[in-house]
Design a protein around this motif. Structure first.
Motif, PDB file in Angstrom:
ATOM      1  N   ALA A  75      34.146  40.372  41.177  1.00 38.28           N
ATOM      2  CA  ALA A  75      35.218  41.309  41.528  1.00 38.28           C
ATOM      3  C   ALA A  75      35.686  41.097  42.961  1.00 38.28           C
ATOM      4  N   ALA A  76      34.748  40.801  43.871  1.00 40.81           N
ATOM      5  CA  ALA A  76      35.117  40.585  45.269  1.00 40.81           C
ATOM      6  C   ALA A  76      35.958  39.333  45.459  1.00 40.81           C
ATOM      7  N   ALA A  77      35.871  38.390  44.506  1.00 45.33           N
ATOM      8  CA  ALA A  77      36.625  37.143  44.621  1.00 45.33           C
ATOM      9  C   ALA A  77      38.102  37.322  44.319  1.00 45.33           C
ATOM     10  N   ILE A  78      38.467  38.446  43.701  1.00 42.71           N
ATOM     11  CA  ILE A  78      39.872  38.667  43.354  1.00 42.71           C
ATOM     12  C   ILE A  78      40.673  38.992  44.615  1.00 42.71           C
ATOM     13  N   ASN A  79      41.810  38.381  44.736  1.00 42.47           N
ATOM     14  CA  ASN A  79      42.716  38.668  45.848  1.00 42.47           C
ATOM     15  C   ASN A  79      43.272  40.078  45.681  1.00 42.47           C
ATOM     16  N   GLN A  80      43.098  40.920  46.689  1.00 38.27           N
ATOM     17  CA  GLN A  80      43.555  42.298  46.543  1.00 38.27           C
ATOM     18  C   GLN A  80      45.076  42.399  46.414  1.00 38.27           C
ATOM     19  N   ASN A  81      45.808  41.394  46.859  1.00 38.13           N
ATOM     20  CA  ASN A  81      47.260  41.391  46.666  1.00 38.13           C
ATOM     21  C   ASN A  81      47.653  41.168  45.210  1.00 38.13           C
ATOM     22  N   ASP A  82      46.733  40.678  44.401  1.00 36.63           N
ATOM     23  CA  ASP A  82      47.005  40.459  42.977  1.00 36.63           C
ATOM     24  C   ASP A  82      46.586  41.651  42.125  1.00 36.63           C
ATOM     25  N   ILE A  83      46.075  42.722  42.751  1.00 35.17           N
ATOM     26  CA  ILE A  83      45.617  43.887  41.995  1.00 35.17           C
ATOM     27  C   ILE A  83      46.765  44.883  41.840  1.00 35.17           C
ATOM     28  N   GLU A  84      47.032  45.258  40.600  1.00 39.03           N
ATOM     29  CA  GLU A  84      48.073  46.248  40.310  1.00 39.03           C
ATOM     30  C   GLU A  84      47.546  47.669  40.445  1.00 39.03           C
ATOM     31  N   SER A  85      46.340  47.917  39.938  1.00 34.16           N
ATOM     32  CA  SER A  85      45.744  49.256  40.024  1.00 34.16           C
ATOM     33  C   SER A  85      44.237  49.140  40.109  1.00 34.16           C
ATOM     34  N   LEU A  86      43.625  50.155  40.722  1.00 33.96           N
ATOM     35  CA  LEU A  86      42.180  50.201  40.936  1.00 33.96           C
ATOM     36  C   LEU A  86      41.716  51.612  40.617  1.00 33.96           C
ATOM     37  N   ASP A  87      40.979  51.769  39.526  1.00 39.29           N
ATOM     38  CA  ASP A  87      40.552  53.084  39.048  1.00 39.29           C
ATOM     39  C   ASP A  87      39.035  53.150  38.974  1.00 39.29           C
ATOM     40  N   PHE A  88      38.506  54.370  39.151  1.00 40.65           N
ATOM     41  CA  PHE A  88      37.062  54.593  39.144  1.00 40.65           C
ATOM     42  C   PHE A  88      36.725  55.673  38.114  1.00 40.65           C
ATOM     43  N   LEU A  89      35.834  55.327  37.173  1.00 40.57           N
ATOM     44  CA  LEU A  89      35.299  56.306  36.229  1.00 40.57           C
ATOM     45  C   LEU A  89      33.954  56.752  36.770  1.00 40.57           C
ATOM     46  N   LYS A  90      33.821  58.066  37.012  1.00 46.69           N
ATOM     47  CA  LYS A  90      32.676  58.522  37.798  1.00 46.69           C
ATOM     48  C   LYS A  90      31.679  59.391  37.042  1.00 46.69           C
ATOM     49  N   ASP A  91      31.921  59.711  35.774  1.00 40.25           N
ATOM     50  CA  ASP A  91      30.972  60.607  35.110  1.00 40.25           C
ATOM     51  C   ASP A  91      30.556  60.069  33.751  1.00 40.25           C
ATOM     52  N   ALA A  92      30.050  60.964  32.893  1.00 40.68           N
ATOM     53  CA  ALA A  92      29.445  60.544  31.627  1.00 40.68           C
ATOM     54  C   ALA A  92      30.427  59.876  30.688  1.00 40.68           C
TER      55      ALA A  92
END
Length: 254
Positions: A75-92
């Protein structure tokens, strides 16, 4: 239905870094970002909802364009300029979808695709420096020897006040001798650059995206440096109303 947090890519891109994890800290509630190294290109540790285990890995599951990945370095290898969206699922709900792999939360990364319209070429770049603004005040040779004389005067005759080079050295002889501040020998002003170019376009049946990036960072300690070259290619073709085929490639050299 669960707790979902969304990162603002505009805020993340406002700080030029080699990885999205370096600017993520403090921006998402319940998501802790830390670095165990501090050197350029060091692996960022992302923990969602705190540490769930004392002995096992607490890294979340990464889902990149629908493909689960358990290695954070991918995941760290991905260029952040190529990311369209970044979402976090935090529960069950993350566990319900992804099973035991989602027990530490899920980071969902969606990369950019082609958009309807004429082909567009976009370039963005940044250059900067990082400099240590405050160092520890150091004593010169005279001040250091004077301090040692105050601490242990009995040992001075066998250490600093001995015969050397044909003469008996005293405290005043240390005023004008060559000396070094080892902080100046260790630290440096680091150079940072981040360059990205993208080509995108789409029609009713075909869409494509090409993104390439180069990031380089020098650390504040001499000989520390990090570089990353990334390439992202995606192409989707609509065969019929019910069939679409596509190709995607993400590569990085670090």
């Amino acid at each position: 239905t669960g707790s979902v947090a969304k990162a603002s890519m505009a805020e993340l891109l406002s700080t030029p870094t080699a990885s999205f994890g370096e600017t993520l800290g403090g921006r998402i509630a319940g998501v802790n970002v830390s670095s165990g190294e501090g050197m350029p290109g060091g692996q960022m540790n992302i923990v969602i909802r705190g540490n769930n285990s004392l002995t096992q890995d607490n890294s979340p599951l990464y889902v990149i364009d629908g493909f689960p990945v358990e290695d954070p370095s991918i995941a760290a290898a991905i260029n952040q300029n190529d990311i369209e969206s970044l979402d976090f699922l935090k529960d069950a709900s993350a566990t319900a979808i992804y099973g035991a792999r989602g027990a530490n939360g899920v980071v969902m990364i969606t990369t950019k695709k082609g958009t309807i319209g004429q082909p567009k070429i976009k370039y963005d770049g940044s250059f900067g420096i990082q400099h240590i603004t405050k160092t520890i005040p150091m004593m010169d040779a005279y001040e250091f020897v004077k301090l040692q004389a105050e601490r242990s005067p009995k040992d001075m005759e066998t250490t600093y006040f001995m015969n050397y080079d044909g003469k008996k050295w005293g405290l005043e002889d240390y005023r004008n001798i060559p000396q070094y501040n080892w902080q100046d020998e260790i630290f440096q002003t680091g150079f940072i650059t981040n360059n990205n170019i993208s080509i995108t376009g789409a029609s009713d049946k075909n869409s494509f995206y090409l993104g390439a990036g180069y990031a380089y960072e020098q650390g504040n300690i001499k000989h520390e440096k990090y570089s990353k070259i990334t390439l992202n290619i995606s192409n989707d073709y609509k065969v019929t109303d019910n069939l679409k085929v596509g190709f995607q490639f993400n590569g990085a050299r670090m």
